[in-house]
Design an enzyme around this catalytic site. Structure first.
Site, PDB file in Angstrom:
ATOM      1  N   ARG A 156      -1.524   1.157  -4.924  1.00 24.78           N
ATOM      2  CA  ARG A 156      -2.588   1.657  -5.796  1.00 24.78           C
ATOM      3  C   ARG A 156      -3.654   0.580  -5.939  1.00 24.78           C
ATOM      4  NH1 ARG A 156      -2.520   6.608  -5.999  1.00 24.78           N
ATOM      5  NH2 ARG A 156      -4.007   6.435  -7.709  1.00 24.78           N
ATOM      6  N   HIS A 179       0.213  -8.929   1.544  1.00 22.66           N
ATOM      7  CA  HIS A 179      -0.646  -8.072   2.370  1.00 22.66           C
ATOM      8  C   HIS A 179      -0.325  -8.308   3.850  1.00 22.66           C
ATOM      9  CE1 HIS A 179      -4.122  -5.622   3.302  1.00 22.66           C
ATOM     10  NE2 HIS A 179      -4.438  -6.513   4.220  1.00 22.66           N
TER      11      HIS A 179
HETATM   12  C1  GAR Z   1       4.349  -4.173   3.389  1.00 20.92           C
HETATM   13  O1  GAR Z   1       4.050  -4.394   4.739  1.00 20.92           O
HETATM   14  C2  GAR Z   1       3.280  -4.776   2.503  1.00 20.92           C
HETATM   15  O2  GAR Z   1       2.753  -5.975   3.006  1.00 20.92           O
HETATM   16  C3  GAR Z   1       2.240  -3.690   2.513  1.00 20.92           C
HETATM   17  O3  GAR Z   1       2.965  -2.493   2.449  1.00 20.92           O
HETATM   18  C4  GAR Z   1       4.247  -2.686   3.042  1.00 20.92           C
HETATM   19  C5  GAR Z   1       5.278  -2.279   2.035  1.00 20.92           C
HETATM   20  O4  GAR Z   1       6.559  -2.319   2.592  1.00 20.92           O
HETATM   21  N1  GAR Z   1       1.344  -3.823   1.421  1.00 20.92           N
HETATM   22  C6  GAR Z   1       0.069  -3.480   1.502  1.00 20.92           C
HETATM   23  O5  GAR Z   1      -0.435  -2.990   2.482  1.00 20.92           O
HETATM   24  C7  GAR Z   1      -0.722  -3.749   0.239  1.00 20.92           C
HETATM   25  N2  GAR Z   1      -2.122  -3.812   0.532  1.00 20.92           N
HETATM   26  P1  GAR Z   1       7.829  -2.403   1.650  1.00 20.92           P
HETATM   27  O6  GAR Z   1       7.691  -1.260   0.635  1.00 20.92           O
HETATM   28  O7  GAR Z   1       8.963  -2.160   2.584  1.00 20.92           O
HETATM   29  O8  GAR Z   1       7.857  -3.741   1.006  1.00 20.92           O
END
Ligand code: GAR
Length: 215
Positions: free
Chosen positions: A87, A105
């Site tokens: 979000r 990120h």
């Molecule tokens: C991860 O790769 C995280 O870095 C990214 O979403 C994924 C969540 O994976 N976050 C973003 O893109 C935020 N801008 P997870 O739920 O398995 O931790």
């Protein structure tokens, strides 16, 4: 010992890496923006209190953020850890947790803020990609950087293979960043820059991709 609250929206593999680590803090709660977030079951299984503040229950971002903030502050955290929390947060929310709100990120920021980071890196033909842990500021995906990990981009990489190589590193650097924060080794200075107890990293090494040929 410091208290942290972890926010998720889905799979929660970064949250799992944190829960599986020997962190020097109390994980007070895991809060999800979705009722169906797979990560919730894992947190429950570890005996961590879980809560859901579903964005679809709120008419706009302001109301959602206000409800989320109320729920988080019930646990009185020193740090709020965004682990795949998908979000965009209001400036009011971000400033409430100034210096205490951390995100991971999947790119080497400031390259590739936003979404589809792996596909964009592949389309650009970059040879090195990675992930970043940073303090959250109102400027999306641009906050002061705590730690980054770089991986090579291989010729035959797909979005899937590249994302899993990056994710592996995410699971290594996020627990490290949280340990630094909770020990006070890293903090956000008054000037908005990261203050770090370790002035240099003798174990850091260069990553050249593709690698140099041995002559
Ligand atoms: C991860 O790769 C995280 O870095 C990214 O979403 C994924 C969540 O994976 N976050 C973003 O893109 C935020 N801008 P997870 O739920 O398995 O931790």
């Amino acid at each position: 010992m410091k208290n942290i609250v972890i926010l998720i929206s889905g799979r929660g593999s970064n949250m799992q890496a944190l829960l599986n680590d020997q962190l020097n803090c109390n994980i007070k709660a895991v809060i999800s923006s979705r009722t169906d977030a797979a990560g919730l079951d894992f947190a429950k299984g570890k005996g961590i209190p879980v809560a859901v503040v579903a964005n679809r229950d709120h008419p706009d971002r302001e109301h959602f953020d206000a409800a989320l903030l109320r729920e988080i502050d019930r646990f009185d955290p020193d740090f709020v850890i965004l682990a795949g929390f998908m979000r965009i947060l209001t400036e009011k929310f971000v400033m409430h947790y100034k210096g205490r709100l951390i995100n991971i990120h999947p790119s080497l920021l400031p390259a590739y803020p936003g979404i589809h980071t792996h596909a964009r890196a592949l389309a650009d033909g970059v040879k090195i990609h990675g992930c970043t842990v940073h303090f959250v500021t109102p400027n999306l995906d641009h906050g002061p950087i705590i730690i980054q990990a770089a991986v090579p981009v291989l010729d035959n990489d797909t979005e899937q293979s590249l994302s899993s190589r990056v994710l592996h590193e995410e699971h290594r650097i996020y627990p490290q960043a949280v340990r630094w924060l909770c020990s006070g080794k890293v903090r956000l200075g008054m000037d908005g820059k990261v203050i770090s107890g370790s002035s240099s990293n003798p174990q850091g090494s260069s990553l050249i991709s593709p690698s140099l040929e041995v002559t």
